[in-house]
Design a protein around this motif. Structure first.
Motif, PDB file in Angstrom:
ATOM      1  N   ALA A   1       0.837  -1.205   0.000  1.00 39.79           N
ATOM      2  CA  ALA A   1       0.000   0.000   0.000  1.00 39.79           C
ATOM      3  C   ALA A   1       0.869   1.251   0.000  1.00 39.79           C
ATOM      4  O   ALA A   1       0.588   2.212  -0.716  1.00 39.79           O
ATOM      5  N   VAL A   2       1.944   1.239   0.786  1.00 36.36           N
ATOM      6  CA  VAL A   2       2.849   2.389   0.825  1.00 36.36           C
ATOM      7  C   VAL A   2       3.543   2.562  -0.527  1.00 36.36           C
ATOM      8  O   VAL A   2       3.724   3.682  -1.002  1.00 36.36           O
TER       9      VAL A   2
ATOM     10  N   LYS B   1      -2.372   6.370  -6.783  1.00 36.01           N
ATOM     11  CA  LYS B   1      -2.095   6.902  -5.444  1.00 36.01           C
ATOM     12  C   LYS B   1      -3.361   6.835  -4.579  1.00 36.01           C
ATOM     13  O   LYS B   1      -3.312   6.492  -3.406  1.00 36.01           O
ATOM     14  N   ARG B   2      -4.496   7.114  -5.175  1.00 40.61           N
ATOM     15  CA  ARG B   2      -5.768   7.086  -4.454  1.00 40.61           C
ATOM     16  C   ARG B   2      -6.087   5.682  -3.942  1.00 40.61           C
ATOM     17  O   ARG B   2      -6.546   5.510  -2.815  1.00 40.61           O
ATOM     18  N   VAL B   3      -5.802   4.661  -4.752  1.00 39.49           N
ATOM     19  CA  VAL B   3      -6.011   3.281  -4.324  1.00 39.49           C
ATOM     20  C   VAL B   3      -5.078   2.942  -3.165  1.00 39.49           C
ATOM     21  O   VAL B   3      -5.472   2.290  -2.201  1.00 39.49           O
ATOM     22  N   GLY B   4      -3.830   3.393  -3.256  1.00 38.57           N
ATOM     23  CA  GLY B   4      -2.871   3.140  -2.179  1.00 38.57           C
ATOM     24  C   GLY B   4      -3.300   3.785  -0.868  1.00 38.57           C
ATOM     25  O   GLY B   4      -3.174   3.178   0.200  1.00 38.57           O
TER      26      GLY B   4
ATOM     27  N   CYS C   1      -5.600   3.322   4.565  1.00 40.85           N
ATOM     28  CA  CYS C   1      -6.622   3.676   5.562  1.00 40.85           C
ATOM     29  C   CYS C   1      -7.280   2.429   6.135  1.00 40.85           C
ATOM     30  O   CYS C   1      -7.559   2.358   7.329  1.00 40.85           O
ATOM     31  N   GLN C   2      -7.537   1.459   5.288  1.00 40.89           N
ATOM     32  CA  GLN C   2      -8.215   0.261   5.761  1.00 40.89           C
ATOM     33  C   GLN C   2      -7.247  -0.803   6.263  1.00 40.89           C
ATOM     34  O   GLN C   2      -7.590  -1.577   7.141  1.00 40.89           O
ATOM     35  N   GLY C   3      -6.055  -0.852   5.691  1.00 43.07           N
ATOM     36  CA  GLY C   3      -5.124  -1.920   6.036  1.00 43.07           C
ATOM     37  C   GLY C   3      -4.322  -1.681   7.291  1.00 43.07           C
ATOM     38  O   GLY C   3      -3.891  -2.628   7.944  1.00 43.07           O
ATOM     39  N   LEU C   4      -4.091  -0.429   7.648  1.00 42.09           N
ATOM     40  CA  LEU C   4      -3.339  -0.130   8.866  1.00 42.09           C
ATOM     41  C   LEU C   4      -4.313  -0.063  10.042  1.00 42.09           C
ATOM     42  O   LEU C   4      -4.577   0.991  10.600  1.00 42.09           O
ATOM     43  N   ASP C   5      -4.845  -1.225  10.397  1.00 41.76           N
ATOM     44  CA  ASP C   5      -5.842  -1.255  11.459  1.00 41.76           C
ATOM     45  C   ASP C   5      -5.218  -1.088  12.840  1.00 41.76           C
ATOM     46  O   ASP C   5      -5.866  -0.639  13.759  1.00 41.76           O
ATOM     47  N   GLN C   6      -3.929  -1.423  12.979  1.00 38.19           N
ATOM     48  CA  GLN C   6      -3.210  -1.205  14.233  1.00 38.19           C
ATOM     49  C   GLN C   6      -1.909  -0.480  13.907  1.00 38.19           C
ATOM     50  O   GLN C   6      -0.847  -1.090  13.822  1.00 38.19           O
ATOM     51  N   PRO C   7      -1.970   0.834  13.691  1.00 36.01           N
ATOM     52  CA  PRO C   7      -0.773   1.551  13.252  1.00 36.01           C
ATOM     53  C   PRO C   7       0.377   1.497  14.243  1.00 36.01           C
ATOM     54  O   PRO C   7       1.530   1.564  13.840  1.00 36.01           O
TER      55      PRO C   7
ATOM     56  N   SER D   1       2.409  -1.602  13.310  1.00 34.38           N
ATOM     57  CA  SER D   1       2.776  -1.799  11.910  1.00 34.38           C
ATOM     58  C   SER D   1       4.213  -1.345  11.654  1.00 34.38           C
ATOM     59  O   SER D   1       4.630  -0.285  12.133  1.00 34.38           O
ATOM     60  N   PRO D   2       4.964  -2.118  10.878  1.00 39.16           N
ATOM     61  CA  PRO D   2       6.352  -1.732  10.600  1.00 39.16           C
ATOM     62  C   PRO D   2       6.488  -0.620   9.567  1.00 39.16           C
ATOM     63  O   PRO D   2       7.570  -0.094   9.383  1.00 39.16           O
ATOM     64  N   VAL D   3       5.403  -0.247   8.900  1.00 40.45           N
ATOM     65  CA  VAL D   3       5.496   0.754   7.839  1.00 40.45           C
ATOM     66  C   VAL D   3       4.996   2.131   8.271  1.00 40.45           C
ATOM     67  O   VAL D   3       4.832   3.013   7.434  1.00 40.45           O
ATOM     68  N   VAL D   4       4.774   2.321   9.550  1.00 38.76           N
ATOM     69  CA  VAL D   4       4.248   3.603  10.019  1.00 38.76           C
ATOM     70  C   VAL D   4       5.226   4.734   9.729  1.00 38.76           C
ATOM     71  O   VAL D   4       4.826   5.820   9.308  1.00 38.76           O
ATOM     72  N   LEU D   5       6.508   4.494   9.919  1.00 42.27           N
ATOM     73  CA  LEU D   5       7.505   5.532   9.654  1.00 42.27           C
ATOM     74  C   LEU D   5       7.536   5.897   8.170  1.00 42.27           C
ATOM     75  O   LEU D   5       7.604   7.081   7.823  1.00 42.27           O
TER      76      LEU D   5
END
Length: 142
Positions: free
Chosen positions: A68-69, A80-83, A88-94, A97-101
């Protein structure tokens, strides 16, 4: 490359496999995982659309946060809009998540680029839509 199913194909496949829906969905998720390995943004975007639909049906897509990132960093607005929707939906526990940064840095980049004006043409403001996506994503994740 093998023919990829679109979101419409996935929905009609789920409707046609009424007896073995779980088997069809697990096969589709395996295909989506292969599509996310592709270097092509269009293929990844298509896979994220299908994953977003499956996430709304109750399946998890947290394993695809990095994809997604990657699609969020695409230069094309439609991809970009799809990403951003997938983020928004995939980062349910930010917080876990290892991609928050990566997401934070990408959001900062989008918000900083909103005021950029091209000095050769005098045009600007195209990036305001990207900033709008970033703000929407930020409000949904936080």
């Amino acid at each position: 490359m093998v023919f990829e199913k679109t979101l419409n194909d996935l929905v009609s496949g789920i409707r046609s496999h009424k007896r073995d829906t779980a088997l069809f969905i697990s096969q589709s998720i395996a295909e989506i995982k292969n599509e996310l390995q592709s270097p092509d943004f269009f293929t990844k975007s298509n896979a994220l659309q299908k994953l977003t639909f499956l996430q709304m049906m109750g399946y998890t897509m947290s394993w695809a946060a990095f994809a997604a990132v990657e699609v969020m960093s695409s230069p094309r607005f439609a991809l970009k809009r799809v990403g951003y929707l997938a983020a928004c939906q995939g980062l349910d526990q930010p917080e876990n998540s290892p991609v928050v940064l990566l997401t934070t840095n990408l959001l900062q980049k989008e918000l900083r680029g909103a005021n950029v004006v091209n000095t050769t043409t005098g045009k600007g403001g195209e990036n305001i839509y990207h900033a709008g996506l970033a703000i929407n994503c930020l409000s949904n994740i936080a």
